[in-house]
Write an enzyme that holds these catalytic residues in place. Structure first.
Site, PDB file in Angstrom:
ATOM      1  N   ASN A  17      44.003  51.956  39.855  1.00 13.48           N
ATOM      2  CA  ASN A  17      44.968  53.011  40.202  1.00 13.48           C
ATOM      3  C   ASN A  17      46.401  52.519  40.013  1.00 13.48           C
ATOM      4  OD1 ASN A  17      43.767  55.645  41.253  1.00 13.48           O
ATOM      5  ND2 ASN A  17      42.490  54.110  42.263  1.00 13.48           N
ATOM      6  N   ARG A  68      47.830  43.065  63.507  1.00 14.18           N
ATOM      7  CA  ARG A  68      48.094  43.992  62.390  1.00 14.18           C
ATOM      8  C   ARG A  68      49.573  44.370  62.339  1.00 14.18           C
ATOM      9  NH1 ARG A  68      43.623  45.871  59.989  1.00 14.18           N
ATOM     10  NH2 ARG A  68      41.715  45.902  61.192  1.00 14.18           N
ATOM     11  N   MET A  93      42.733  47.731  51.279  1.00 14.71           N
ATOM     12  CA  MET A  93      41.630  47.825  52.226  1.00 14.71           C
ATOM     13  C   MET A  93      42.014  47.293  53.605  1.00 14.71           C
ATOM     14  SD  MET A  93      39.522  49.483  50.645  1.00 14.71           S
ATOM     15  CE  MET A  93      38.860  49.913  49.048  1.00 14.71           C
ATOM     16  N   ARG A  94      43.080  47.827  54.114  1.00 13.80           N
ATOM     17  CA  ARG A  94      43.508  47.480  55.468  1.00 13.80           C
ATOM     18  C   ARG A  94      43.987  48.743  56.166  1.00 13.80           C
ATOM     19  NH1 ARG A  94      44.639  42.676  57.481  1.00 13.80           N
ATOM     20  NH2 ARG A  94      46.269  43.495  58.801  1.00 13.80           N
ATOM     21  N   ASN A 110      48.090  57.692  50.213  1.00 11.28           N
ATOM     22  CA  ASN A 110      46.872  56.906  49.969  1.00 11.28           C
ATOM     23  C   ASN A 110      45.954  57.702  49.058  1.00 11.28           C
ATOM     24  OD1 ASN A 110      44.830  54.859  50.424  1.00 11.28           O
ATOM     25  ND2 ASN A 110      43.801  56.325  51.772  1.00 11.28           N
ATOM     26  N   HIS A 112      41.865  58.249  48.132  1.00  9.63           N
ATOM     27  CA  HIS A 112      40.550  58.034  48.734  1.00  9.63           C
ATOM     28  C   HIS A 112      39.483  58.684  47.849  1.00  9.63           C
ATOM     29  CE1 HIS A 112      37.676  57.253  51.913  1.00  9.63           C
ATOM     30  NE2 HIS A 112      37.196  58.460  51.683  1.00  9.63           N
ATOM     31  N   ASP A 144      48.560  59.052  58.083  1.00  8.66           N
ATOM     32  CA  ASP A 144      48.964  59.121  59.489  1.00  8.66           C
ATOM     33  C   ASP A 144      48.197  58.039  60.250  1.00  8.66           C
ATOM     34  OD1 ASP A 144      46.412  60.101  59.862  1.00  8.66           O
ATOM     35  OD2 ASP A 144      47.036  62.153  60.343  1.00  8.66           O
ATOM     36  N   GLU A 177      40.776  59.890  39.899  1.00  9.28           N
ATOM     37  CA  GLU A 177      41.823  59.229  40.694  1.00  9.28           C
ATOM     38  C   GLU A 177      43.013  58.877  39.812  1.00  9.28           C
ATOM     39  OE1 GLU A 177      40.627  56.097  43.382  1.00  9.28           O
ATOM     40  OE2 GLU A 177      38.563  56.806  43.389  1.00  9.28           O
TER      41      GLU A 177
HETATM   42  C1  GAR Z   1      39.552  53.387  44.627  1.00  5.64           C
HETATM   43  O1  GAR Z   1      38.356  54.068  44.322  1.00  5.64           O
HETATM   44  C2  GAR Z   1      40.179  53.978  45.862  1.00  5.64           C
HETATM   45  O2  GAR Z   1      40.004  55.362  45.976  1.00  5.64           O
HETATM   46  C3  GAR Z   1      39.419  53.246  46.930  1.00  5.64           C
HETATM   47  O3  GAR Z   1      39.340  51.937  46.468  1.00  5.64           O
HETATM   48  C4  GAR Z   1      39.279  51.944  45.048  1.00  5.64           C
HETATM   49  C5  GAR Z   1      40.328  51.010  44.509  1.00  5.64           C
HETATM   50  O4  GAR Z   1      40.179  50.853  43.124  1.00  5.64           O
HETATM   51  N1  GAR Z   1      40.096  53.322  48.200  1.00  5.64           N
HETATM   52  C6  GAR Z   1      39.456  53.502  49.358  1.00  5.64           C
HETATM   53  O5  GAR Z   1      38.246  53.557  49.446  1.00  5.64           O
HETATM   54  C7  GAR Z   1      40.351  53.618  50.564  1.00  5.64           C
HETATM   55  N2  GAR Z   1      39.605  54.053  51.709  1.00  5.64           N
HETATM   56  P1  GAR Z   1      41.348  50.210  42.269  1.00  5.64           P
HETATM   57  O6  GAR Z   1      41.709  48.890  42.947  1.00  5.64           O
HETATM   58  O7  GAR Z   1      40.708  49.982  40.917  1.00  5.64           O
HETATM   59  O8  GAR Z   1      42.497  51.172  42.233  1.00  5.64           O
END
Ligand code: GAR
Length: 221
Positions: A17, A68, A93-94, A110, A112, A144, A177
């Site tokens: 992304n 955190r 991932m935090r 974000n 998702h 949020d 995405e």
């Molecule tokens: C993506 O699929 C994103 O939507 C997900 O992690 C992946 C990151 O891929 N995010 C979550 O699950 C957040 N809860 P990337 O590092 O190749 O962008």
């Protein structure tokens, strides 16, 4: 073209992304620039992507901070030092705390991999696949204090096919995405986005009331 909006992108993993955002900025498809990439995983592929694009990187391993809130204070300092105006979580991932959210009110978004509010949290694609949904997708939302619970800015839907595995579905979702994240940033950068309670209003979003996805497809008479 307006002055580019300065982005801070927070990553943990592959960074595909991030790559989509970098590419959209470089091609001037969106009026934005990545001012800094912050990563909590020292060997994440996302870091190399940022370096290849000559974007400043900051590695902040999370185990070096007991709380955190302390971690987020460091993140806020790095973002402010580079004049960041919009914070983009891209596979970060935090869980973020009010320390970050109050420093950038309504300025943290974000992505998702599900059609929120369905399947928040970890493994969004897996949850959707196991639930047997026929349509899934992805969401860009404002962050949020909850988990994947903030106002929804943009979503894209994909069919789930009979032959799908979790992996093939994840690939189809990820391709979307990469379309919607740059678009979300573009809409914000152009000043067309307004949060109205739970609802996000988008000026001139060119809605297409006729576009639908049915899975399996419906052959209209
Ligand atoms: C993506 O699929 C994103 O939507 C997900 O992690 C992946 C990151 O891929 N995010 C979550 O699950 C957040 N809860 P990337 O590092 O190749 O962008």
């Amino acid at each position: 073209m307006p002055r580019p909006l300065r982005l801070g992108v927070l990553v943990s993993g592959s960074g595909s992304n991030l790559q989509a955002i970098l590419d959209a900025c470089a091609a001037r498809r969106i009026p934005a620039e990545v001012a800094v990439v912050i990563c909590n995983v020292p060997d994440a592929r996302a870091l190399q992507r940022a370096r290849d694009a000559r974007v400043p990187t900051v590695v902040l391993p999370h185990h070096e901070h007991a709380r955190r809130e302390d971690y987020d204070s460091r993140v806020v300092a790095e973002l402010r030092a580079r004049g960041v105006e919009l914070v983009c979580l891209a596979g970060f991932m935090r869980i973020v705390t009010p320390v970050l959210l109050s420093a950038f009110p309504q300025r943290v978004i974000n992505i998702h991999p599900s059609l929120l509010p369905a399947f928040p949290g970890m493994h969004g694609v897996r949850q959707a696949f196991r639930a047997g949904v026929r349509v899934s997708g992805c969401t860009v939302h404002f962050v949020d204090v909850g988990t994947d619970s903030g106002p929804i800015l943009i979503q894209a839907a994909v069919p789930v096919l009979d032959g799908d595995t979790e992996e093939t579905l994840a690939a189809r979702v990820l391709a979307q995405e990469h379309r919607i994240y740059p678009r979300a940033i573009q809409l914000i950068a152009e000043g067309r986005v307004q949060i109205d309670g739970r609802r996000v209003r988008i000026a001139d979003g060119r809605p297409d009331a006729a576009s639908t996805i049915a899975s399996p497809p419906v052959e209209d008479p």
